[in-house]
Design a protein around this motif. Sequence first.
Motif, PDB file in Angstrom:
ATOM      1  N   ILE A  93       0.839  -1.194   0.000  1.00 25.84           N
ATOM      2  CA  ILE A  93       0.000   0.000   0.000  1.00 25.84           C
ATOM      3  C   ILE A  93       0.879   1.252   0.000  1.00 25.84           C
ATOM      4  O   ILE A  93       0.635   2.216  -0.741  1.00 25.84           O
ATOM      5  CB  ILE A  93      -0.932  -0.007   1.224  1.00 25.84           C
ATOM      6  N   ALA A  94       1.914   1.220   0.823  1.00 28.54           N
ATOM      7  CA  ALA A  94       2.833   2.363   0.912  1.00 28.54           C
ATOM      8  C   ALA A  94       3.558   2.595  -0.408  1.00 28.54           C
ATOM      9  O   ALA A  94       3.740   3.740  -0.839  1.00 28.54           O
ATOM     10  CB  ALA A  94       3.840   2.126   2.031  1.00 28.54           C
ATOM     11  N   ALA A  95       3.980   1.519  -1.071  1.00 24.61           N
ATOM     12  CA  ALA A  95       4.700   1.657  -2.342  1.00 24.61           C
ATOM     13  C   ALA A  95       3.807   2.264  -3.416  1.00 24.61           C
ATOM     14  O   ALA A  95       4.256   3.068  -4.235  1.00 24.61           O
ATOM     15  CB  ALA A  95       5.235   0.301  -2.791  1.00 24.61           C
ATOM     16  N   ARG A  96       2.535   1.872  -3.425  1.00 23.11           N
ATOM     17  CA  ARG A  96       1.606   2.445  -4.397  1.00 23.11           C
ATOM     18  C   ARG A  96       1.439   3.939  -4.180  1.00 23.11           C
ATOM     19  O   ARG A  96       1.479   4.735  -5.117  1.00 23.11           O
ATOM     20  CB  ARG A  96       0.251   1.727  -4.283  1.00 23.11           C
ATOM     21  N   ARG A  97       1.280   4.322  -2.916  1.00 23.30           N
ATOM     22  CA  ARG A  97       1.149   5.742  -2.609  1.00 23.30           C
ATOM     23  C   ARG A  97       2.437   6.490  -2.955  1.00 23.30           C
ATOM     24  O   ARG A  97       2.404   7.616  -3.474  1.00 23.30           O
ATOM     25  CB  ARG A  97       0.805   5.905  -1.131  1.00 23.30           C
ATOM     26  N   ALA A  98       3.575   5.842  -2.708  1.00 22.86           N
ATOM     27  CA  ALA A  98       4.866   6.483  -2.961  1.00 22.86           C
ATOM     28  C   ALA A  98       5.102   6.724  -4.442  1.00 22.86           C
ATOM     29  O   ALA A  98       5.560   7.801  -4.844  1.00 22.86           O
ATOM     30  CB  ALA A  98       5.998   5.635  -2.375  1.00 22.86           C
ATOM     31  N   VAL A  99       4.814   5.741  -5.291  1.00 21.88           N
ATOM     32  CA  VAL A  99       5.099   5.932  -6.713  1.00 21.88           C
ATOM     33  C   VAL A  99       4.201   7.003  -7.315  1.00 21.88           C
ATOM     34  O   VAL A  99       4.620   7.762  -8.204  1.00 21.88           O
ATOM     35  CB  VAL A  99       5.007   4.597  -7.488  1.00 21.88           C
ATOM     36  N   GLU A 100       2.978   7.100  -6.843  1.00 18.54           N
ATOM     37  CA  GLU A 100       2.099   8.154  -7.350  1.00 18.54           C
ATOM     38  C   GLU A 100       2.608   9.525  -6.936  1.00 18.54           C
ATOM     39  O   GLU A 100       2.548  10.487  -7.712  1.00 18.54           O
ATOM     40  CB  GLU A 100       0.670   7.931  -6.844  1.00 18.54           C
ATOM     41  N   ARG A 101       3.127   9.623  -5.732  1.00 22.46           N
ATOM     42  CA  ARG A 101       3.686  10.906  -5.275  1.00 22.46           C
ATOM     43  C   ARG A 101       5.000  11.216  -5.967  1.00 22.46           C
ATOM     44  O   ARG A 101       5.307  12.374  -6.257  1.00 22.46           O
ATOM     45  CB  ARG A 101       3.862  10.862  -3.755  1.00 22.46           C
ATOM     46  N   ALA A 102       5.790  10.161  -6.265  1.00 25.39           N
ATOM     47  CA  ALA A 102       7.075  10.351  -6.932  1.00 25.39           C
ATOM     48  C   ALA A 102       6.916  11.017  -8.300  1.00 25.39           C
ATOM     49  O   ALA A 102       7.787  11.783  -8.736  1.00 25.39           O
ATOM     50  CB  ALA A 102       7.785   9.009  -7.086  1.00 25.39           C
ATOM     51  N   LYS A 103       5.826  10.742  -8.970  1.00 22.81           N
ATOM     52  CA  LYS A 103       5.591  11.309 -10.303  1.00 22.81           C
ATOM     53  C   LYS A 103       5.506  12.826 -10.285  1.00 22.81           C
ATOM     54  O   LYS A 103       5.698  13.476 -11.311  1.00 22.81           O
ATOM     55  CB  LYS A 103       4.305  10.721 -10.890  1.00 22.81           C
ATOM     56  N   LYS A 104       5.246  13.401  -9.115  1.00 20.19           N
ATOM     57  CA  LYS A 104       5.074  14.851  -8.995  1.00 20.19           C
ATOM     58  C   LYS A 104       6.267  15.529  -8.336  1.00 20.19           C
ATOM     59  O   LYS A 104       6.247  16.746  -8.126  1.00 20.19           O
ATOM     60  CB  LYS A 104       3.807  15.149  -8.182  1.00 20.19           C
ATOM     61  N   ARG A 105       7.305  14.761  -8.016  1.00 22.42           N
ATOM     62  CA  ARG A 105       8.461  15.311  -7.310  1.00 22.42           C
ATOM     63  C   ARG A 105       9.640  15.496  -8.253  1.00 22.42           C
ATOM     64  O   ARG A 105       9.797  14.758  -9.223  1.00 22.42           O
ATOM     65  CB  ARG A 105       8.866  14.402  -6.141  1.00 22.42           C
ATOM     66  N   THR A 107      12.796  14.875  -7.818  1.00 21.34           N
ATOM     67  CA  THR A 107      13.716  13.739  -7.842  1.00 21.34           C
ATOM     68  C   THR A 107      13.071  12.472  -8.407  1.00 21.34           C
ATOM     69  O   THR A 107      13.746  11.471  -8.612  1.00 21.34           O
ATOM     70  CB  THR A 107      14.222  13.418  -6.423  1.00 21.34           C
ATOM     71  N   ARG A 108      11.755  12.513  -8.620  1.00 25.73           N
ATOM     72  CA  ARG A 108      10.981  11.356  -9.074  1.00 25.73           C
ATOM     73  C   ARG A 108      11.161  10.153  -8.146  1.00 25.73           C
ATOM     74  O   ARG A 108      11.167   9.003  -8.564  1.00 25.73           O
ATOM     75  CB  ARG A 108      11.329  10.971 -10.521  1.00 25.73           C
ATOM     76  N   PHE A 109      11.295  10.446  -6.857  1.00 20.73           N
ATOM     77  CA  PHE A 109      11.414   9.400  -5.837  1.00 20.73           C
ATOM     78  C   PHE A 109      10.553   9.771  -4.647  1.00 20.73           C
ATOM     79  O   PHE A 109      10.438  10.941  -4.279  1.00 20.73           O
ATOM     80  CB  PHE A 109      12.865   9.250  -5.379  1.00 20.73           C
TER      81      PHE A 109
END
Length: 202
Positions: A93-105, A107-109
């Motif tokens: 669940i955390a990884a899914r939330r993280a990758v969606e947030r990474a797309k807007k950062r 550093t893309r991380f």
Amino acid sequence: MFVITADQVDSRSGTDLVAAAIDAINDGKVRPVLAAERTVGDELQVLVEGGDDALEIVLRLARTGRWSVGCGAGEVATPLPRDIREATGPAFIAARRAVERAKKRSTRFALETEPATKAAADAESLIDLLLVLRSRRSPEGWELHDLLESGLNQAEAAERLGITPQAVSLRASAGELRADSAARQPLVRILDRLGSVEATPA
């Protein structure tokens, strides 16, 4: 445990990189608990146990600039299935939330726990710094980095590159190779603590 979910950037207008990235992860020096697999379209996912493997994969994918990388740390449901696409648990669940947030950062991380924790936010900030440092490295700096990572010392790298030891030292300094190397083990220790304890609310 660490779940890394990576989504290829702008995959519709370029070559599909998922298969090659999966092979590089599964055949490389990391030790996946569940092998990397394509999950949906231009996305891959892999489960690893230690912070060293998690950081290795994050840095490898981020280096290319072609991936948004989300890392979820914490528990996974057991017993584990054979295929990561059937696995579940808070780290997923955390990884899914993280990758969606990474797309807007920039550093893309992004790194997350479920529920969110201050420790995860702190680790993310430190990894961001390392990624920014690496993003400024020249091709020559990366060439030296790779030789040193292969086990050569600076004198041997100078001979391989056909340049003087002094030139190697200058290249290492410009590429911040010493700072890069010094940061990685503390980051691994931070990640190991994050991945081995039950998440607590921020």
